[in-house]
Scaffold this motif. Structure first.
Motif, PDB file in Angstrom:
ATOM      1  N   THR A   1       1.218  -0.766  -0.067  1.00 16.29           N
ATOM      2  CA  THR A   1       0.165   0.114  -0.101  1.00 16.29           C
ATOM      3  C   THR A   1       0.790   1.277   0.018  1.00 16.29           C
ATOM      4  O   THR A   1       2.299   0.886   0.084  1.00 16.29           O
ATOM      5  CB  THR A   1      -0.625  -0.183   1.400  1.00 16.29           C
ATOM      6  OG1 THR A   1      -0.295   0.321   2.204  1.00 16.29           O
ATOM      7  CG2 THR A   1      -1.656  -1.500   1.090  1.00 16.29           C
ATOM      8  N   THR A   2       0.534   2.033  -0.337  1.00 16.63           N
ATOM      9  CA  THR A   2       1.245   3.769  -0.303  1.00 16.63           C
ATOM     10  C   THR A   2       1.564   4.011   1.009  1.00 16.63           C
ATOM     11  O   THR A   2       3.119   3.893   1.487  1.00 16.63           O
ATOM     12  CB  THR A   2       0.438   4.723  -0.928  1.00 16.63           C
ATOM     13  OG1 THR A   2      -0.061   5.023  -1.906  1.00 16.63           O
ATOM     14  CG2 THR A   2       0.666   6.046  -0.609  1.00 16.63           C
TER      15      THR A   2
ATOM     16  N   ASN B   1      -2.713  -3.592  -6.555  1.00 15.89           N
ATOM     17  CA  ASN B   1      -2.165  -2.209  -7.122  1.00 15.89           C
ATOM     18  C   ASN B   1      -2.069  -2.413  -9.041  1.00 15.89           C
ATOM     19  O   ASN B   1      -2.523  -1.484  -9.750  1.00 15.89           O
ATOM     20  CB  ASN B   1      -1.672  -2.230  -6.840  1.00 15.89           C
ATOM     21  CG  ASN B   1      -0.626  -2.122  -5.725  1.00 15.89           C
ATOM     22  OD1 ASN B   1      -2.083  -1.215  -4.981  1.00 15.89           O
ATOM     23  ND2 ASN B   1       0.079  -2.515  -4.384  1.00 15.89           N
TER      24      ASN B   1
ATOM     25  N   ARG C   1      -7.024   5.723  -9.707  1.00 15.17           N
ATOM     26  CA  ARG C   1      -5.624   6.236  -9.120  1.00 15.17           C
ATOM     27  C   ARG C   1      -6.546   7.424  -8.482  1.00 15.17           C
ATOM     28  O   ARG C   1      -7.367   8.354  -9.783  1.00 15.17           O
ATOM     29  CB  ARG C   1      -5.088   6.469  -9.666  1.00 15.17           C
ATOM     30  CG  ARG C   1      -4.509   5.675 -10.600  1.00 15.17           C
ATOM     31  CD  ARG C   1      -3.206   5.715 -11.354  1.00 15.17           C
ATOM     32  NE  ARG C   1      -2.409   7.223 -10.186  1.00 15.17           N
ATOM     33  CZ  ARG C   1      -2.176   8.270 -10.299  1.00 15.17           C
ATOM     34  NH1 ARG C   1      -2.627   8.768 -11.170  1.00 15.17           N
ATOM     35  NH2 ARG C   1      -1.517   8.965  -9.783  1.00 15.17           N
TER      36      ARG C   1
ATOM     37  N   GLY D   1      -4.320   9.560  -5.994  1.00 20.15           N
ATOM     38  CA  GLY D   1      -4.046  10.809  -5.913  1.00 20.15           C
ATOM     39  C   GLY D   1      -3.907  11.567  -7.280  1.00 20.15           C
ATOM     40  O   GLY D   1      -4.296  11.694  -8.396  1.00 20.15           O
TER      41      GLY D   1
ATOM     42  N   GLN E   1       0.589  13.418  -2.656  1.00 21.31           N
ATOM     43  CA  GLN E   1      -0.414  12.832  -3.623  1.00 21.31           C
ATOM     44  C   GLN E   1      -0.246  12.332  -4.230  1.00 21.31           C
ATOM     45  O   GLN E   1      -0.994  11.186  -5.077  1.00 21.31           O
ATOM     46  CB  GLN E   1      -0.988  13.954  -4.124  1.00 21.31           C
ATOM     47  CG  GLN E   1      -1.700  15.031  -4.015  1.00 21.31           C
ATOM     48  CD  GLN E   1      -2.349  16.363  -4.309  1.00 21.31           C
ATOM     49  OE1 GLN E   1      -2.442  15.725  -5.899  1.00 21.31           O
ATOM     50  NE2 GLN E   1      -3.241  17.166  -3.946  1.00 21.31           N
TER      51      GLN E   1
ATOM     52  N   GLU F   1       0.755   8.061  -5.681  1.00 22.38           N
ATOM     53  CA  GLU F   1       0.470   6.326  -4.564  1.00 22.38           C
ATOM     54  C   GLU F   1       1.349   6.312  -5.476  1.00 22.38           C
ATOM     55  O   GLU F   1       1.751   5.107  -6.512  1.00 22.38           O
ATOM     56  CB  GLU F   1      -0.925   6.307  -5.297  1.00 22.38           C
ATOM     57  CG  GLU F   1      -2.140   6.767  -4.371  1.00 22.38           C
ATOM     58  CD  GLU F   1      -2.948   6.487  -5.404  1.00 22.38           C
ATOM     59  OE1 GLU F   1      -4.195   5.857  -4.759  1.00 22.38           O
ATOM     60  OE2 GLU F   1      -3.692   7.147  -6.876  1.00 22.38           O
TER      61      GLU F   1
ATOM     62  N   ASN G   1       2.852   3.476  -4.785  1.00 17.81           N
ATOM     63  CA  ASN G   1       2.575   1.332  -5.310  1.00 17.81           C
ATOM     64  C   ASN G   1       2.294   1.260  -6.748  1.00 17.81           C
ATOM     65  O   ASN G   1       2.530   0.627  -7.644  1.00 17.81           O
ATOM     66  CB  ASN G   1       1.777   1.096  -3.971  1.00 17.81           C
ATOM     67  CG  ASN G   1       0.565   2.445  -4.296  1.00 17.81           C
ATOM     68  OD1 ASN G   1       0.375   3.251  -4.089  1.00 17.81           O
ATOM     69  ND2 ASN G   1      -0.751   0.825  -3.573  1.00 17.81           N
TER      70      ASN G   1
END
Length: 283
Positions: A37-38, A57, A66, A68, A246, A248, A250
């Protein structure tokens, strides 16, 4: 004959193992980050074993979703754009280079060598040097955000033309004379004799040019403003343009792993032909 030395053999293997580790560790780290995870990725230290978020993911990366900053374009679409772009550039470069080298070697026309040197001199003018006038032409022709705009300015290759010309010069003249006596025209000789003989060179060039087309970043950055036309290399950069808080990471790492797979497959599947095309002494 090289004498075997146990100490030198051990040192050689240690150096090779160290080289593999240096090259492979960033790839391993990228894959590990794509399975977490992020929150797990940004913590210090980051986990060094695979996580449980791998499927989510990669699904999010491929099909979108997404939340972000940066680009939200599905990576599946980016991969398709990159694949089409790489294949068109590769096939275009090889086709144009084959035909131009064939014309220069086997046809006698005024200023033949002048045209060859004009092509060869373009090696000093890569896309980066002529990028502004090229962009102006593409823009005036309405080819922004199109596959034509992404590929046409990149399909000419002086390097491939030079390599094919040098290879054609090594083909015995007796083959051309025999084909002429059998009633074969120029294109029949090209298709039935020269193309099979240059298969290994073509395979080597295919691998090189495919990776060249796949890794294009600067030119697509200029001619594409629509997310649906982003190639994957450019898409990765657009995904991390929304600020560190912000990002992500992953999903970005999953995208990077997916971007490495097609060129890696091309190299592995064509490795035998690639090496033979580079070291074949019978050319």
């Amino acid at each position: 004959m090289v004498e075997r030395n146990r100490f030198l053999s051990i040192v050689t293997h240690l150096v090779l193992i160290l080289g593999v580790l240096v090259v492979a560790f960033p790839v391993y780290l990228t894959f590990i980050a794509s399975t977490h995870t992020t929150q797990d990725v940004v913590q210090v230290p980051m986990p060094m074993t695979p996580g449980s978020a791998m499927i989510d993911n990669y699904r999010t990366a491929l099909f979108g979703g997404r939340t972000g900053g940066g680009s939200h374009a599905p990576v599946g679409n980016m991969l398709m754009v990159s694949l089409i772009m790489a294949l068109v550039i590769t096939v275009g470069k090889i086709t144009i280079s084959l035909l131009s080298a064939f014309a220069i070697v086997y046809f006698r026309f005024p200023f033949r060598m002048g045209f060859f040197w004009a092509i060869f001199i373009t090696l000093m003018l890569p896309v980066e040097v002529r990028i502004l006038p090229t962009y102006k032409v593409v823009s005036d022709l309405g080819m922004l955000n199109t596959y034509a705009g992404l590929t046409i300015p990149l399909i000419a290759s002086a390097t491939a033309t030079f390599l094919y010309r040098q290879f054609f010069l090594t083909v015995p003249d007796e083959l051309a004379e025999a084909a002429r006596m059998d009633g074969a025209g120029p294109m029949r000789f090209f298709k039935d004799v020269l193309l099979p003989l240059s298969a290994t060179s073509t395979a080597a060039l295919f691998v090189i040019q495919f990776i060249y087309g796949w890794n294009q970043y600067l030119w697509p950055l200029l001619v594409t403003t629509n997310e649906n036309m982003y190639p994957v290399v450019m898409g990765i950069k657009q995904m991390i343009s929304g600020g560190d808080a912000q990002i992500e990471w992953n999903i970005v790492m999953a995208t990077a792993v997916l971007a490495m797979i097609p060129p890696a497959l091309v190299v592995m599947l064509m490795q035998k032909w690639f090496v033979k095309g580079l070291v074949d002494t019978e050319k």
